[in-house]
Write a protein that holds these residues in place. Structure first.
Motif, PDB file in Angstrom:
ATOM      1  N   ALA A  59    -109.066  76.542 -20.673  1.00  0.00           N
ATOM      2  CA  ALA A  59    -109.568  77.644 -21.485  1.00  0.00           C
ATOM      3  C   ALA A  59    -108.526  78.759 -21.578  1.00  0.00           C
ATOM      4  CB  ALA A  59    -110.873  78.185 -20.902  1.00  0.00           C
ATOM      5  N   ARG A  60    -107.844  79.057 -20.486  1.00  0.00           N
ATOM      6  CA  ARG A  60    -106.818  80.099 -20.505  1.00  0.00           C
ATOM      7  C   ARG A  60    -105.615  79.648 -21.333  1.00  0.00           C
ATOM      8  NH1 ARG A  60    -106.894  82.884 -14.475  1.00  0.00           N
ATOM      9  NH2 ARG A  60    -109.147  82.785 -14.192  1.00  0.00           N
ATOM     10  N   ALA A  61    -105.275  78.359 -21.207  1.00  0.00           N
ATOM     11  CA  ALA A  61    -104.166  77.839 -22.009  1.00  0.00           C
ATOM     12  C   ALA A  61    -104.508  77.907 -23.499  1.00  0.00           C
ATOM     13  CB  ALA A  61    -103.862  76.401 -21.599  1.00  0.00           C
ATOM     14  N   ARG A  62    -105.744  77.598 -23.830  1.00  0.00           N
ATOM     15  CA  ARG A  62    -106.155  77.666 -25.230  1.00  0.00           C
ATOM     16  C   ARG A  62    -106.060  79.089 -25.765  1.00  0.00           C
ATOM     17  NH1 ARG A  62    -112.335  77.134 -27.392  1.00  0.00           N
ATOM     18  NH2 ARG A  62    -111.894  77.619 -29.583  1.00  0.00           N
ATOM     19  N   LEU A  63    -106.497  80.070 -24.986  1.00  0.00           N
ATOM     20  CA  LEU A  63    -106.408  81.466 -25.417  1.00  0.00           C
ATOM     21  C   LEU A  63    -104.950  81.883 -25.587  1.00  0.00           C
ATOM     22  CD1 LEU A  63    -107.610  84.246 -26.012  1.00  0.00           C
ATOM     23  CD2 LEU A  63    -107.690  84.660 -23.545  1.00  0.00           C
ATOM     24  N   THR A  64    -104.104  81.459 -24.674  1.00  0.00           N
ATOM     25  CA  THR A  64    -102.682  81.785 -24.779  1.00  0.00           C
ATOM     26  C   THR A  64    -102.077  81.171 -26.039  1.00  0.00           C
ATOM     27  OG1 THR A  64    -102.541  81.834 -22.361  1.00  0.00           O
ATOM     28  CG2 THR A  64    -100.470  81.676 -23.571  1.00  0.00           C
ATOM     29  N   GLN A  65    -102.420  79.924 -26.312  1.00  0.00           N
ATOM     30  CA  GLN A  65    -101.942  79.277 -27.541  1.00  0.00           C
ATOM     31  C   GLN A  65    -102.359  80.070 -28.771  1.00  0.00           C
ATOM     32  OE1 GLN A  65    -103.899  75.520 -26.897  1.00  0.00           O
ATOM     33  NE2 GLN A  65    -101.983  74.476 -26.353  1.00  0.00           N
ATOM     34  N   ALA A  66    -103.616  80.518 -28.764  1.00  0.00           N
ATOM     35  CA  ALA A  66    -104.131  81.242 -29.925  1.00  0.00           C
ATOM     36  C   ALA A  66    -103.431  82.588 -30.112  1.00  0.00           C
ATOM     37  CB  ALA A  66    -105.637  81.448 -29.780  1.00  0.00           C
ATOM     38  N   LEU A  67    -103.025  83.222 -29.028  1.00  0.00           N
ATOM     39  CA  LEU A  67    -102.355  84.519 -29.120  1.00  0.00           C
ATOM     40  C   LEU A  67    -100.967  84.421 -29.742  1.00  0.00           C
ATOM     41  CD1 LEU A  67    -103.352  86.070 -25.672  1.00  0.00           C
ATOM     42  CD2 LEU A  67    -103.910  87.026 -27.932  1.00  0.00           C
ATOM     43  N   VAL A  68    -100.346  83.247 -29.663  1.00  0.00           N
ATOM     44  CA  VAL A  68     -98.970  83.113 -30.171  1.00  0.00           C
ATOM     45  C   VAL A  68     -98.885  82.144 -31.353  1.00  0.00           C
ATOM     46  CG1 VAL A  68     -97.935  83.731 -27.956  1.00  0.00           C
ATOM     47  CG2 VAL A  68     -98.440  81.335 -28.431  1.00  0.00           C
ATOM     48  N   ARG A  69    -100.015  81.840 -31.972  1.00  0.00           N
ATOM     49  CA  ARG A  69     -99.988  80.863 -33.056  1.00  0.00           C
ATOM     50  C   ARG A  69     -99.449  81.436 -34.355  1.00  0.00           C
ATOM     51  NH1 ARG A  69    -104.925  80.744 -36.271  1.00  0.00           N
ATOM     52  NH2 ARG A  69    -104.721  78.493 -36.423  1.00  0.00           N
ATOM     53  N   GLN A  70     -99.494  82.750 -34.523  1.00  0.00           N
ATOM     54  CA  GLN A  70     -98.977  83.367 -35.734  1.00  0.00           C
ATOM     55  C   GLN A  70     -97.442  83.393 -35.710  1.00  0.00           C
ATOM     56  OE1 GLN A  70    -100.777  84.350 -38.335  1.00  0.00           O
ATOM     57  NE2 GLN A  70    -102.735  83.850 -37.354  1.00  0.00           N
ATOM     58  N   PRO A  71     -96.792  83.373 -36.887  1.00  0.00           N
ATOM     59  CA  PRO A  71     -95.323  83.450 -36.916  1.00  0.00           C
ATOM     60  C   PRO A  71     -94.828  84.743 -36.275  1.00  0.00           C
ATOM     61  CG  PRO A  71     -96.196  82.777 -39.057  1.00  0.00           C
ATOM     62  CD  PRO A  71     -97.376  83.191 -38.234  1.00  0.00           C
ATOM     63  N   GLY A  72     -93.645  84.680 -35.662  1.00  0.00           N
ATOM     64  CA  GLY A  72     -93.051  85.862 -35.052  1.00  0.00           C
ATOM     65  C   GLY A  72     -93.606  86.210 -33.694  1.00  0.00           C
ATOM     66  N   ARG A  73     -94.420  85.293 -33.119  1.00  0.00           N
ATOM     67  CA  ARG A  73     -94.977  85.538 -31.788  1.00  0.00           C
ATOM     68  C   ARG A  73     -94.164  84.756 -30.747  1.00  0.00           C
ATOM     69  NH1 ARG A  73     -97.378  88.203 -35.263  1.00  0.00           N
ATOM     70  NH2 ARG A  73     -99.542  88.919 -35.032  1.00  0.00           N
ATOM     71  N   HIS A  74     -94.035  85.328 -29.550  1.00  0.00           N
ATOM     72  CA  HIS A  74     -93.236  84.688 -28.499  1.00  0.00           C
ATOM     73  C   HIS A  74     -94.012  84.698 -27.182  1.00  0.00           C
ATOM     74  CE1 HIS A  74     -89.690  84.789 -31.130  1.00  0.00           C
ATOM     75  NE2 HIS A  74     -90.103  86.000 -31.469  1.00  0.00           N
ATOM     76  N   LEU A  75     -93.780  83.658 -26.390  1.00  0.00           N
ATOM     77  CA  LEU A  75     -94.445  83.504 -25.108  1.00  0.00           C
ATOM     78  C   LEU A  75     -93.416  83.430 -23.989  1.00  0.00           C
ATOM     79  CD1 LEU A  75     -96.899  82.870 -23.251  1.00  0.00           C
ATOM     80  CD2 LEU A  75     -96.592  80.444 -23.844  1.00  0.00           C
ATOM     81  N   LEU A  76     -93.581  84.253 -22.977  1.00  0.00           N
ATOM     82  CA  LEU A  76     -92.786  84.177 -21.758  1.00  0.00           C
ATOM     83  C   LEU A  76     -93.739  83.855 -20.612  1.00  0.00           C
ATOM     84  CD1 LEU A  76     -90.227  84.586 -20.021  1.00  0.00           C
ATOM     85  CD2 LEU A  76     -90.840  87.009 -19.884  1.00  0.00           C
ATOM     86  N   ALA A  77     -93.563  82.680 -19.996  1.00  0.00           N
ATOM     87  CA  ALA A  77     -94.469  82.238 -18.932  1.00  0.00           C
ATOM     88  C   ALA A  77     -93.674  81.907 -17.680  1.00  0.00           C
ATOM     89  CB  ALA A  77     -95.271  81.017 -19.377  1.00  0.00           C
ATOM     90  N   VAL A  78     -94.232  82.271 -16.523  1.00  0.00           N
ATOM     91  CA  VAL A  78     -93.624  81.977 -15.232  1.00  0.00           C
ATOM     92  C   VAL A  78     -94.634  81.194 -14.403  1.00  0.00           C
ATOM     93  CG1 VAL A  78     -92.593  82.927 -13.140  1.00  0.00           C
ATOM     94  CG2 VAL A  78     -92.277  84.105 -15.331  1.00  0.00           C
ATOM     95  N   GLY A  79     -94.195  80.091 -13.843  1.00  0.00           N
ATOM     96  CA  GLY A  79     -95.103  79.298 -13.018  1.00  0.00           C
ATOM     97  C   GLY A  79     -94.350  78.271 -12.209  1.00  0.00           C
ATOM     98  N   ASP A  80     -94.981  77.754 -11.164  1.00  0.00           N
ATOM     99  CA  ASP A  80     -94.380  76.760 -10.276  1.00  0.00           C
ATOM    100  C   ASP A  80     -95.397  75.663 -10.023  1.00  0.00           C
ATOM    101  OD1 ASP A  80     -93.077  75.284  -8.379  1.00  0.00           O
ATOM    102  OD2 ASP A  80     -92.955  76.873  -6.868  1.00  0.00           O
ATOM    103  N   ASP A  81     -95.156  74.496 -10.612  1.00  0.00           N
ATOM    104  CA  ASP A  81     -96.111  73.398 -10.446  1.00  0.00           C
ATOM    105  C   ASP A  81     -96.218  72.954  -8.990  1.00  0.00           C
ATOM    106  OD1 ASP A  81     -93.393  72.487 -10.959  1.00  0.00           O
ATOM    107  OD2 ASP A  81     -94.187  70.447 -10.880  1.00  0.00           O
ATOM    108  N   TRP A  82     -95.182  73.201  -8.180  1.00  0.00           N
ATOM    109  CA  TRP A  82     -95.247  72.827  -6.765  1.00  0.00           C
ATOM    110  C   TRP A  82     -96.266  73.687  -6.021  1.00  0.00           C
ATOM    111  CZ3 TRP A  82     -89.497  72.057  -4.818  1.00  0.00           C
ATOM    112  CH2 TRP A  82     -88.949  70.961  -5.491  1.00  0.00           C
ATOM    113  N   GLN A  83     -96.691  74.783  -6.614  1.00  0.00           N
ATOM    114  CA  GLN A  83     -97.676  75.651  -5.968  1.00  0.00           C
ATOM    115  C   GLN A  83     -99.021  75.626  -6.705  1.00  0.00           C
ATOM    116  OE1 GLN A  83     -96.265  79.444  -4.231  1.00  0.00           O
ATOM    117  NE2 GLN A  83     -94.325  79.023  -5.262  1.00  0.00           N
TER     118      GLN A  83
END
Length: 370
Positions: A59-83
């Motif tokens: 659900a959070r990933a879907r909301l994030t996708q929707a926030l950057v779906r318009q042209p000129g939008r950018h996403l900066l994400a930080v995460g560690d799959d090992w954690q």
């Protein structure tokens, strides 16, 4: 049966929300994504930043996708799959491991330097958790790469004990050793912090009653310790069994209706939880394990040469057949032999006792159950 019970409660809950004009948290995410995807709301934000991406649910990933779906939008994400250790709360590991499938193409920067752990701790933790092929491959380099100082109890050490009743004494002995190391100048400063990290809250009962001067002692569960750090970490209950580490308590099947599927590697999330525990330590880690019922994680670390046993008696020899159990003396129709503690799940036997780190005997036998 569960669904028959669930739907009336669900409908009553939704009616209560509607009557009161309320909204719960998950509905906020879903409804916000609906507004963005339908165009009823256009976000004015050109840059969206997400931290701790490994904890994101679908659900959070879907909301994030929707926030950057318009042209000129950018996403900066930080995460560690090992954690990624919060699947029980809906976290979906694929949001990180298949990031570009979710959010589209873009550059990836690997943050490979750690300012917390000694290099020896980082190496041990990384080699252990990095075996899972479903996770991303990366190297971690510590700013502290000097040799391990045994007098300061640095690196990852294992202490074997006869039984769980000996855990408080083993922790107390370790605290006394740290106090002495401070007094003798092997540890700089006049105090150290020690976190005892339990798999469950009930592990708090394993704590010693007192702590020596110069040692700041705290108990936390490993989940609650994420993001924190201490000079030293103690993992007190590395045994095999249900309420042990790794946990063998199976999720209720009904949870499959609400949470994502886990990756297929054995004990995948428990291994990541162990990684989190190890990497909370700046200087050293003490693992405590019963000598005749060690955790599969302990047997694996021994077989891989990643840990030194500082106990008065070593942990029993890991079974080379399954790498889960340990070898125990047994008797049968043909005399004495060594067999796996997990029998009948593992039927490995040997006439001689192989030692950790030594070539195994080529002559083994398979014996019928007695």
């Amino acid at each position: 049966m569960f669904l028959d019970l669930y739907w009336p409660i669900h409908d009553a809950w939704q009616a209560r929300l509607l009557d009161g004009g309320f909204v719960d948290f998950e509905d906020m995410l879903v409804q916000a994504a609906d507004h963005l995807e339908s165009g009823r709301y256009v976000s004015p934000y050109r840059l969206v930043m997400v931290d701790e991406l490994q904890d994101a649910s679908r659900a959070r990933a879907r909301l994030t996708q929707a926030l950057v779906r318009q042209p000129g939008r950018h996403l900066l994400a930080v995460g560690d799959d090992w954690q990624s250790i919060n699947r029980f709360a809906g976290a979906d590991l694929s949001v990180v491991t298949r990031f570009h499938d979710h959010f589209g193409p873009g550059p990836t920067v690997h943050l490979t330097k750690t300012f917390r752990c000694h290099q020896s701790i980082s190496d041990t933790a990384a080699r252990f958790v990095g075996k899972n092929p479903d996770q991303l491959t990366k190297g971690v380099v510590s700013v502290n790469d000097r040799p391990v100082d045994p007098a300061a109890h640095e690196g990852v050490q294992l202490r074997s004990i006869p039984s769980a009743a000996e855990v408080p004494r083993a922790i107390g002995d370790f605290l006394d050793q740290l106090r002495d190391a401070i007094h003798e100048g092997h540890i700089t400063g006049d105090s150290v912090s020690v976190d005892v990290l339990g798999r469950y809250n009930q592990d708090r009962s394993l704590m010693p009653r007192v702590s020596p001067r110069g040692v700041r002692l705290a108990f936390r569960t490993i989940h609650s310790a994420k993001g924190l750090e201490a000079d030293y970490v103690v993992v007190p209950n590395l045994s095999a069994g249900s309420y042990a580490f790794p946990s063998r308590i199976a999720d209720d099947p009904v949870l499959a209706l609400a949470i994502t599927e886990g990756d297929s590697y054995p004990h995948a999330e428990e291994r990541r939880l162990f990684y989190v525990a190890l990497t909370r330590a700046r200087r050293g880690v003490l693992l405590i394990s019963p000598e005749h019922n060690p955790s599969p994680f302990v047997t694996e670390l021994i077989q891989d040469g990643l840990v030194q046993d500082v106990g008065p008696r070593p942990v029993a020899t890991p079974c080379p057949g399954c790498r889960v159990g340990v070898l125990r003396p047994r008797s049968g129709r043909t005399g004495h032999f060594w067999g796996c503690s997990t029998f009948p799940a593992c039927t490995y036997t040997s006439n001689t006792l192989p030692l950790a780190g030594v070539s195994l005997p080529t002559r083994t036998t398979q014996r019928p159950p007695f």
